[in-house]
Write a protein that holds these residues in place. Structure first.
Motif, PDB file in Angstrom:
ATOM      1  N   ALA A 155       0.964  -1.318  -0.038  1.00 38.13           N
ATOM      2  CA  ALA A 155       0.056  -0.021  -0.130  1.00 38.13           C
ATOM      3  C   ALA A 155       1.011   1.180  -0.162  1.00 38.13           C
ATOM      4  O   ALA A 155       1.219   1.797   0.947  1.00 38.13           O
ATOM      5  CB  ALA A 155      -0.994   0.107   1.264  1.00 38.13           C
ATOM      6  N   GLU A 164      -4.272   8.680   1.120  1.00 35.84           N
ATOM      7  CA  GLU A 164      -3.310   7.746   1.974  1.00 35.84           C
ATOM      8  C   GLU A 164      -3.305   6.581   0.935  1.00 35.84           C
ATOM      9  O   GLU A 164      -4.078   6.059   0.111  1.00 35.84           O
ATOM     10  CB  GLU A 164      -4.598   7.191   2.969  1.00 35.84           C
ATOM     11  N   PRO A 165      -1.983   5.851   1.024  1.00 31.07           N
ATOM     12  CA  PRO A 165      -1.855   4.847   0.163  1.00 31.07           C
ATOM     13  C   PRO A 165      -2.393   3.909   0.375  1.00 31.07           C
ATOM     14  O   PRO A 165      -2.450   3.266   1.547  1.00 31.07           O
ATOM     15  CB  PRO A 165      -0.215   4.617   0.429  1.00 31.07           C
ATOM     16  N   ARG A 166      -2.991   2.986  -0.579  1.00 27.75           N
ATOM     17  CA  ARG A 166      -3.722   1.737  -0.362  1.00 27.75           C
ATOM     18  C   ARG A 166      -3.836   0.881  -1.371  1.00 27.75           C
ATOM     19  O   ARG A 166      -4.322  -0.196  -1.487  1.00 27.75           O
ATOM     20  CB  ARG A 166      -5.452   2.308  -0.206  1.00 27.75           C
ATOM     21  N   VAL A 167      -2.874   1.018  -2.503  1.00 28.65           N
ATOM     22  CA  VAL A 167      -2.602  -0.096  -3.435  1.00 28.65           C
ATOM     23  C   VAL A 167      -1.324   0.187  -3.789  1.00 28.65           C
ATOM     24  O   VAL A 167      -0.403   1.186  -3.452  1.00 28.65           O
ATOM     25  CB  VAL A 167      -3.324   0.340  -4.732  1.00 28.65           C
ATOM     26  N   VAL A 252      -5.396  -2.075  -9.178  1.00 34.64           N
ATOM     27  CA  VAL A 252      -6.245  -2.681  -8.859  1.00 34.64           C
ATOM     28  C   VAL A 252      -6.504  -3.963  -9.190  1.00 34.64           C
ATOM     29  O   VAL A 252      -6.604  -4.983  -8.794  1.00 34.64           O
ATOM     30  CB  VAL A 252      -7.741  -1.775  -8.598  1.00 34.64           C
ATOM     31  N   GLN A 255      -3.634  -6.246  -8.445  1.00 36.57           N
ATOM     32  CA  GLN A 255      -3.919  -6.799  -7.170  1.00 36.57           C
ATOM     33  C   GLN A 255      -5.093  -7.955  -7.446  1.00 36.57           C
ATOM     34  O   GLN A 255      -5.036  -9.056  -6.473  1.00 36.57           O
ATOM     35  CB  GLN A 255      -4.371  -5.885  -6.239  1.00 36.57           C
ATOM     36  N   ILE A 260      -6.069 -11.121  -4.729  1.00 37.20           N
ATOM     37  CA  ILE A 260      -7.330 -11.514  -4.255  1.00 37.20           C
ATOM     38  C   ILE A 260      -7.760 -12.815  -4.817  1.00 37.20           C
ATOM     39  O   ILE A 260      -8.275 -13.479  -4.208  1.00 37.20           O
ATOM     40  CB  ILE A 260      -8.574 -10.443  -5.153  1.00 37.20           C
ATOM     41  N   GLY A 264      -7.095 -13.529  -1.519  1.00 40.62           N
ATOM     42  CA  GLY A 264      -7.860 -12.722  -1.002  1.00 40.62           C
ATOM     43  C   GLY A 264      -6.851 -11.408  -0.425  1.00 40.62           C
ATOM     44  O   GLY A 264      -7.440 -10.902   0.782  1.00 40.62           O
ATOM     45  N   PHE A 266      -4.807  -8.082  -0.187  1.00 44.59           N
ATOM     46  CA  PHE A 266      -4.599  -6.588  -0.456  1.00 44.59           C
ATOM     47  C   PHE A 266      -4.298  -5.725   0.582  1.00 44.59           C
ATOM     48  O   PHE A 266      -4.263  -6.047   1.918  1.00 44.59           O
ATOM     49  CB  PHE A 266      -6.136  -6.199  -1.163  1.00 44.59           C
ATOM     50  N   GLY A 267      -3.843  -4.457   0.098  1.00 45.42           N
ATOM     51  CA  GLY A 267      -3.598  -3.224   0.984  1.00 45.42           C
ATOM     52  C   GLY A 267      -2.485  -3.543   2.026  1.00 45.42           C
ATOM     53  O   GLY A 267      -1.475  -4.405   1.878  1.00 45.42           O
ATOM     54  N   VAL A 268      -3.038  -3.378   3.243  1.00 45.23           N
ATOM     55  CA  VAL A 268      -1.806  -3.333   4.323  1.00 45.23           C
ATOM     56  C   VAL A 268      -1.592  -4.697   4.850  1.00 45.23           C
ATOM     57  O   VAL A 268      -0.659  -4.952   5.368  1.00 45.23           O
ATOM     58  CB  VAL A 268      -2.488  -2.363   5.616  1.00 45.23           C
TER      59      VAL A 268
END
Lengths: 361, 358
Positions: A155, A164-167, A252, A255, A260, A264, A266-268
């Motif tokens: 992220a 905010e960084p999320r990817v 996305v 990811q 996923i 499943g 992703f992110g942090v």
């Protein structure tokens, strides 16, 4: 790579590919890998350096990998397994394998599937950093297949309009063989700039270009200045008006296919550059006559490089062509490493009681 | 779509989706489409217009399709054929059929292959305009599959550093199902701006946005000015420093999968000749479908709940604005420019059809 990311002349030490490969293999073996796996991982890393993609070569990555081995994040002797499988696809639990070992093996599995049914695709989780994605995609080419590789996780990049960084700056790579022309090899992060180019910019002292990054609040920095602390990566396109939703979207979808689809993730929940990959091989023969395809590729790539250049430019390239030319130069002249990197090699080989890395005389 | 591409409220005539569907379907029948092809083509255009993708809806496209059939360029009764096939793949000759009629039928075949093997991918040559390619990718959603679509052809975009257009802003689209969240649907051209958005900008007398297009010698226009007569679109990223090689690369890879892999088409190939690809990945082949969809919900929620940057009030994900627009347009109707409605009136008069219902 852009010129200002290159190691300055006065800081260069030239190393032959074979010597870099040997020392890198020795180091991986010292981490507990089999000689075979160590060679596979070293080949991926040194291929990045020989192609001029030093962001993903030994300079930035080897010390990161050693740290990860030391912390137990990378398993040098993984017992990876296939958890789901059909004639065309598989899902792999990598048992914390090094990505540079796991992903080529997954690609080989995809290639085997593509030989039988036309396409093979494999998604991987519980893996680690996988180096330069192009390397994995390129494994398909000698089989007359198109290769595709993605690595997800992290992220570090803000979504369009986000603070905010999320990817992750999730890269996608495709490799397409031609006949006489160097292959088309596209390896693109979904950010304006690859995360570890920032590291390189800091090391070389080069300034930040407008649109390359956002400040801590997510606002794109649109003027030239030294790299500040606490920057955020921007999606490719920089602003919504210029298409940052395209970079965000590529991150996305990357990811989805890697994290996923496999587990499943992703992110942090996923450390940067870590954890999940997707590879696919598409057999050309399943769609069209291979010789005809390759000859069309030659014509297409020739047509592109022969585009008249815009004012201020002397040539038009296609993805993979500059790297092909750089490979020829580096096979002949050696790989330029920053002297600071050589010092790191010397202290590491000393610690591990290995031979010193051989310099070119 | 960005706000300034929308039809100004003063110029808009609201048409309910069912009314538009009826008239569009009748027009396709009049130009010789079979009932099935007319229904299918109408469905693709209507999804564009209800999702707010006006560039690929009836306003720009309907008159072009009618012209194409009249010119003999589009075959209204194509007999598409499979030229090569494996368990996961096929290659199709579209027989000059309009993409919005042919591609969905081919997508059905790809879905069947994915049911058997986990993956289906089909290339198509000798095709015509594909419409909004998100439609084709979205066909995979009800089958719990990830859909992918590309269309490629023409030359309106220069390579990075190039002075002459040698490829097109070939788009890629992916559609991924979630459980409760609206699906993730990404449909992106590989240029800074879709070619027919420039057309839309001219019609609305809007200004250029820096980095959106190049002068006719390939030099990026980096200031705001009225859209010049002669422009060429830039690869997304605008300049090499900002990643235009990525847009250039995505365009080229689309041309490879679409054109080169199907029948070798690229660049100077007959203008309007389009190549397409559809791909399907069955989720069940890789993982548990329920687990996947619930992870997608978590992921998409995590994205749209990102705290917004200063000056913005929300963060979206691809497909979310279109989903919301679709709800609104089904309630309030589709805003068409009055000039478009006038075109419909003259077209229906010419074909002796009832006028488009307001």
């Amino acid at each position: 790579m852009l010129e200002h990311f290159h190691v300055p002349d006065e800081d260069r030490v030239m190393i032959r590919r074979a010597d870099l490969f040997k020392t890198t293999t020795d180091i991986f073996e010292s981490m507990g890998m089999s000689r075979e796996d160590a060679e596979l991982a070293a080949d991926g890393l040194v291929t990045a350096d020989i192609r001029g993609c030093e962001t993903h070569g030994v300079s930035n990555m080897l010390r990161v990998y050693l740290q990860a081995f030391a912390e137990g994040k990378i398993n040098p002797t993984p017992d990876w397994k296939i958890t789901h499988e059909t004639s065309a696809v598989a899902t792999i639990d990598a048992d914390k394998a090094h990505g540079l070992v796991m992903v080529p093996k997954a690609m080989d599995l995809a290639i085997e599937k593509a030989k039988k049914v036309g396409i093979g695709a494999v998604t991987i989780h519980n893996s680690n950093h996988a180096g330069m994605m192009a390397y994995h995609a390129m494994r398909a080419m000698p089989h007359d297949m198109i290769g595709y590789a993605i690595t997800g996780g992290g992220a570090v990049m803000v979504p369009t309009y986000g603070a905010e960084p999320r990817v992750g700056a999730v890269p996608h790579a495709w490799a397409v063989p031609a006949d006489k022309m160097p292959p088309f090899v596209l390896d693109i992060s979904s950010s304006s700039v690859a995360a570890n180019k920032i590291q390189l910019l800091r090391r070389t002292g080069a300034p930040l270009l407008p649109g390359l990054m956002a400040d801590e609040e997510g606002t794109p920095i649109m003027e030239e200045r030294p790299v500040p602390d606490g920057v955020r990566l921007l999606p490719w396109g920089s602003t919504r008006e210029l298409g940052s939703h395209k970079g965000y979207g590529m991150a996305v979808i990357g990811q989805v296919f890697s994290g996923i689809l496999s587990a499943g993730l992703f992110g942090v929940s996923t450390p940067p550059g870590n954890g999940s990959q997707f590879v696919a091989a598409y057999s050309i023969d399943a769609f069209r006559d291979v010789a005809e395809f390759k000859s069309s590729m030659d014509e297409f790539l020739t047509y592109l490089v022969e585009t008249p250049p815009a004012p201020g430019h002397d040539r038009v390239y296609y993805a993979g062509l500059p790297e092909h030319e750089e490979t020829i130069v580096r096979e002949r002249d050696g790989i330029p490493l920053h002297r600071e990197v050589i010092e790191w090699f010397d202290s590491t080989t000393d610690d591990l009681k290995l031979d010193l890395i051989e310099r070119m005389s | 779509m960005l706000e300034h591409f929308h039809v100004a409220e003063d110029d808009a005539v609201r048409i309910m989706p069912d009314a538009l569907r009826k008239t569009v379907n009748e027009l396709f029948l009049k130009i010789g489409f079979s009932e099935q092809d007319a229904w299918q083509s109408t469905d693709v255009l209507l999804l564009s217009d209800t999702r707010g993708v006006d560039t690929h809806g009836v306003s720009n496209m309907m008159r072009r399709y009618i012209e194409g059939v009249n010119d003999g360029f589009i075959n209204p009764t194509p007999k598409w054929t499979i030229t090569r096939e494996t368990p996961t793949t096929a290659n199709v000759d579209c027989d000059r059929g309009l993409g919005i009629a042919v591609i969905p039928q081919v997508m059905e075949l790809a879905i069947e292959k994915a049911k058997d093997t986990g993956i289906g991918m089909i290339t198509m040559g000798n095709g015509r305009h594909a419409g909004m390619i998100a439609y084709h990718a979205m066909m995979a959603l009800p089958h719990d599959m990830i859909g992918y679509a590309i269309t490629a052809g023409g030359q309106s975009m220069p390579p990075t550093f190039g002075a002459e257009p040698r490829l097109a802003p070939n788009p890629h689209a992916w559609a991924v199902p979630a459980d409760k969240e609206p699906p993730f649907v990404l449909d992106i051209s590989s240029s800074s701006v879709a070619a027919n958005k420039v057309q839309l900008l001219r019609r609305m007398n809007s200004m250029t946005i820096p980095g959106m297009m190049a002068e006719s010698d390939g030099t990026p226009i980096m200031d705001e000015r009225p859209v010049p007569e002669e422009t060429i679109v830039l690869p997304n990223g605008a300049t090499r420093e900002l990643g235009s090689h990525k847009g250039y690369g995505l365009s080229a890879i689309a041309q490879v999968f679409g054109g080169i892999l199907s029948d070798g088409a690229f660049g100077p190939y007959q203008n309007g000749h389009m190549s397409h690809v559809v791909g399907v990945y069955s989720i069940e082949a890789f993982t548990d479908v329920k687990r996947f969809k619930s992870s997608m919900d978590d992921f998409l929620k995590y994205l749209r709940e990102t705290p917004p940057a200063p000056g913005h009030d929300r963060v979206y994900y691809a497909g979310l604005p279109e989903h919301e627009e679709s709800i609104d347009r089904h309630e309030r109707g589709i805003p068409l420019h009055h000039e478009v409605v006038e075109w419909f009136d003259s077209a229906t008069a010419e074909f002796n059809l009832a006028p488009l219902e307001r």
